[in-house]
Scaffold this motif. Structure first.
Motif, PDB file in Angstrom:
ATOM      1  N   ARG A  23       0.823  -1.212   0.000  1.00  0.00           N
ATOM      2  CA  ARG A  23       0.000   0.000   0.000  1.00  0.00           C
ATOM      3  C   ARG A  23       0.859   1.265   0.000  1.00  0.00           C
ATOM      4  O   ARG A  23       0.494   2.278  -0.603  1.00  0.00           O
ATOM      5  CB  ARG A  23      -0.940  -0.002   1.206  1.00  0.00           C
ATOM      6  N   ARG A  24       2.020   1.218   0.664  1.00  0.00           N
ATOM      7  CA  ARG A  24       2.916   2.377   0.630  1.00  0.00           C
ATOM      8  C   ARG A  24       3.460   2.594  -0.775  1.00  0.00           C
ATOM      9  O   ARG A  24       3.560   3.725  -1.250  1.00  0.00           O
ATOM     10  CB  ARG A  24       4.067   2.188   1.620  1.00  0.00           C
ATOM     11  N   ALA A  59       0.831   3.960  -3.087  1.00  0.00           N
ATOM     12  CA  ALA A  59       0.565   5.377  -2.855  1.00  0.00           C
ATOM     13  C   ALA A  59       1.554   6.280  -3.582  1.00  0.00           C
ATOM     14  O   ALA A  59       1.281   7.464  -3.789  1.00  0.00           O
ATOM     15  CB  ALA A  59       0.596   5.672  -1.359  1.00  0.00           C
ATOM     16  N   ASN A  94      -8.054  -0.397  -1.535  1.00  0.00           N
ATOM     17  CA  ASN A  94      -8.316   0.743  -0.647  1.00  0.00           C
ATOM     18  C   ASN A  94      -9.782   1.153  -0.618  1.00  0.00           C
ATOM     19  O   ASN A  94     -10.112   2.253  -0.144  1.00  0.00           O
ATOM     20  CB  ASN A  94      -7.463   1.939  -1.084  1.00  0.00           C
TER      21      ASN A  94
END
Length: 739
Positions: free
Chosen positions: A262-263, A266, A342
């Protein structure tokens, strides 16, 4: 990166990328495999064993001599007792006596029953005349199926029940021998883990990925363990241990990979590239962390206790399953979900940067390392201090759940015949002299302090072996019962070679064997774990310090166990039921012995699990240090980047382990308390304060490695790199031995 690092990173990255591109295929294969394995174990059955024999011990020699000299009907699994209680009057009155005699006659007609001792024989009825014992011996039947035998025999006692008598079966197993079935604790643990994940990620979709992965992992592992029961002896505790550990590490490993993905997502990377880089960078740490747990569990084979050895490597199957699903099933799900990972956001959650609070804590620790070090040591010493009161022993049916027939039988027998009747000793002797030698042996046993009753010696058909039943004055869980065993074994009577068997004798031998082998197991686990960390980080001081830090968390675990069970502060709150006649304070402060093998098993499990968090924290600190070379800053950045994830992972494990405290089985309760306490302390005080403080104080010595050692170490690393084509990072200086 060096060649070893690049090869591992490239392999894991390619594996993750392939799974992301073929998500439907990987997902389908895992679901089919889990369903097939679980279905096969359900259809074919999952045989389990409660064999706690220890080759080479006196109790085992007594068992072998009894089996060879008297037949299988006299071993532990071939004998069942029914306890009869008359609430209205003496059992010697006509009506209850006729009902009991009809029951005895019916029992004698059952298959495989070779002998039924009526309670009206000598010593079969208590002095109050209201409690009687019916002893049934069976042979030609699978003596390991004690529960099934007991149910069949209990059902045949219907004539006595119709006469208003209470009939409850008593068997010779302990609560730890009982088959442990799954129940609501797994559901509670999964629900708690889901809530933690929702709070950590802020989206329901992301939270469900680790949960689904762990469920598939646990189902696959349990299926394999169930089918293995047809090939090897699988302890009855294996299923529950595999479920506890499998749920915890399965969710944690998926959580670490998902957080990195997820990092990366992003930053604007395409989905499949983000998956590849996440697995390439964090996959090595997951594989290494799982390896340390497996190594720690495998070291139990040195414990000298076959049940513990088997329990260790079988539990390791759940860890292997967790690692495999983490590096294959998680990438497959992430590839299928894409940016939808997400979606289904929860209001007010998941909006803060992951490093916000933990980065500040890391900087605060870096500014005052001595204060933090001293404070952490004092807190940890306080938590570990109760461990000095840790009392090891054996669990008998007196510690079983209220309402269980076995506990009711235990209490009736203790009330009528004394506490020692629940743990009789069997002295089996090879006769090399005359009958006078047997008489001398009986008299010598009767003279031993703590012996309440000695039965008449029974010779086998060939006359070369004799068996004597000895009833101690103490309950099986009483430490004084073990002393009676040791004193009888010290008797030296010419003409007989005596051995002491039975439940108490076997548990005494197990405790002695554990005490003898514990230093070896601890030494091997600490040494191997330190070597693995040395290979991974090429830093001997960090490796030694990490191994010692894991021992610190064990002190807190044993302190919690002693406080709750040995001291009894809160044993009633975790569901341990005191005797019926206990006062309110005795109910709250109810002291419970801890099985002798539990600390060693806890040590192996906790050492492996603690190493997980150490690996993830050290990986982040080292990566930061390699970028800019500022030690204090790298510690703060490493804690900031991993603190929230490690805390979430620890909360999940604590929730899972705490949920298992609700199990009625005392062994599961002790594991739940110990694991939950240790993980909570490890992820907060140790990883949040003690480890960062010591790393700041050590400075560049954290990563010091003498040149001669650097040349000897293999090129192995767990830290990987998100982009295998990125330029090499500045190397950590390799200092000479004098630097």
């Amino acid at each position: 990166m060096n060649g070893g690092q690049r090869a591992m990173s490239r392999f894991l990255g390619r594996l993750g990328g392939w799974c992301a591109r073929h998500g439907r295929l990987v997902l389908t294969l895992w679901v089919i495999a889990a369903a097939a394995l679980m279905g096969g174990s359900i259809v074919l059955g999952s045989p389990v064993s409660n064999d706690a024999s220890i080759p080479g011990t006196d109790a085992q020699r007594a068992h072998d001599l009894m089996r060879d000299g008297f037949g299988p009907g006299y071993d532990q699994g071939g004998t069942v007792q029914l306890v009869i209680y008359s609430p209205y009057g003496p059992l010697t009155e006509d009506r209850p006596k006729q009902a009991v005699e009809r029951t005895v006659a019916d029992l004698r007609t059952l298959p495989h029953v070779v002998q039924v001792d009526s309670p009206y024989r000598r010593g079969g009825i208590a002095s109050n005349l209201r409690i009687g014992l019916v002893t049934v011996r069976m042979e030609g039947h699978d003596s390991t199926k004690l529960a099934e035998n007991t149910q069949v025999l209990s059902a045949a006692a219907e004539p006595a029940r119709q006469a208003g008598l209470e009939v409850v079966p008593a068997d010779s197993s302990t609560p730890a021998d009982k088959e442990i079935k799954t129940g609501p604790s797994e559901i509670i643990g999964v629900v708690c883990a889901l809530l933690v994940l929702i709070f950590a990620f802020g989206t329901l979709t992301a939270a469900l990925v680790p949960i689904f992965t762990a469920l598939v992992s646990v189902a696959s592992g349990l299926g394999v363990i169930g089918l293995l029961g047809h090939v090897v002896d699988v302890p009855k505790q294996a299923g529950i241990m595999a479920t506890m550990i499998g749920l915890g590490v399965g969710i944690d490993y998926a959580l670490f990979l998902l957080s990195r993905h997820r990092r990366l997502l992003a930053t604007g990377l395409p989905v499949q590239e983000a998956v590849r880089r996440a697995v390439a960078s964090s996959g090595g740490a997951v594989v290494f962390a799982g390896g340390t747990v497996i190594i720690a569990l495998s070291a139990l084979m040195l414990g000298g206790f076959p049940l513990l050895r088997t329990l260790g490597w079988i539990t390791g199957i759940s860890v292997v399953s967790a690692v495999l699903t983490a590096v294959t099933l998680v990438p497959a799900q992430l590839g299928l979900l894409g940016h939808r990972v997400n979606t289904l956001k929860v209001p007010f959650l998941g909006r803060r940067p992951e490093s916000s609070g933990w980065g500040g804590l890391g900087a605060w620790v870096a500014r005052r390392p001595w204060t933090v070090l001293v404070g952490s040591v004092l807190v940890l010493a306080t938590l570990a201090a109760p461990a000095l009161a840790l009392q090891l022993g054996s669990l008998d049916e007196g510690y079983g759940a209220k309402g269980e027939p076995s506990r009711r039988a235990y209490e009736l027998m203790a009330s009528g015949f004394g506490p020692g009747i629940n743990g009789p000793l069997t002295v089996v002797a090879k006769v090399t002299g005359s009958d006078a030698a047997v008489d001398r042996l009986s008299n010598a046993i009767e003279a031993v302090d703590g012996v309440a009753n000695v039965s008449e010696a029974k010779k086998n058909d060939s006359g070369d072996a004799v068996m004597i039943q000895v009833v101690p004055e103490y309950a099986p869980s009483d430490a004084r019962a073990a002393e009676v065993v040791r004193e009888i074994r010290q008797l030296n009577v010419d003409g007989v070679q005596a051995h002491v068997g039975g439940e108490v004798a076997g548990l005494t031998d197990a405790a002695d064997r554990m005490a003898e082998r514990t230093p070896l197991v601890i030494g091997v686990v600490v040494l191997l774990s330190a070597l693995l960390l040395l290979f991974a980080f090429r830093a001997p001081i960090v490796a030694i310090k990490a191994a010692l830090m894991n021992l610190v968390s064990l002190g807190a675990a044993f302190g919690a166990l002693a406080l709750v069970f040995s001291i009894g502060l809160g044993s009633g709150l975790v569901g341990m039921d005191a005797p019926a006649n206990s006062s309110y304070l005795q109910t709250i402060f109810f002291s419970v012995p801890i099985e002798s093998y539990v600390p060693l098993m806890l040590f192996a499990v906790l050492f492996g699990l603690s190493m997980d968090y150490e690996v993830f924290l050290l990986t982040a600190v080292r990566q930061a240090y390699l970028k800019h070379g500022d030690n204090a800053r790298s510690v703060a950045e490493g804690l900031g980047s991993t603190g929230r994830v490690i805390t979430s992972a620890a909360l999940i494990m604590v929730a899972v382990f705490t949920a298992f405290i609700a199990y009625p089985d005392p062994m599961v309760k002790t594991f739940g308390v110990g694991l939950a306490a240790a993980i909570a302390v490890d992820a907060t005080i140790i990883r949040g304060f003690l480890v960062p403080a010591t790393m700041v104080l050590l400075g560049r010595w954290n990563w010091w490695c003498p040149r001669w050692l650097d040349r000897l170490l293999p090129n192995l690393s767990v830290e990987g790199h998100e982009d295998e084509d990125a330029p090499a990072r500045p190397p950590v200086p390799v200092m000479s031995g004098q630097s």
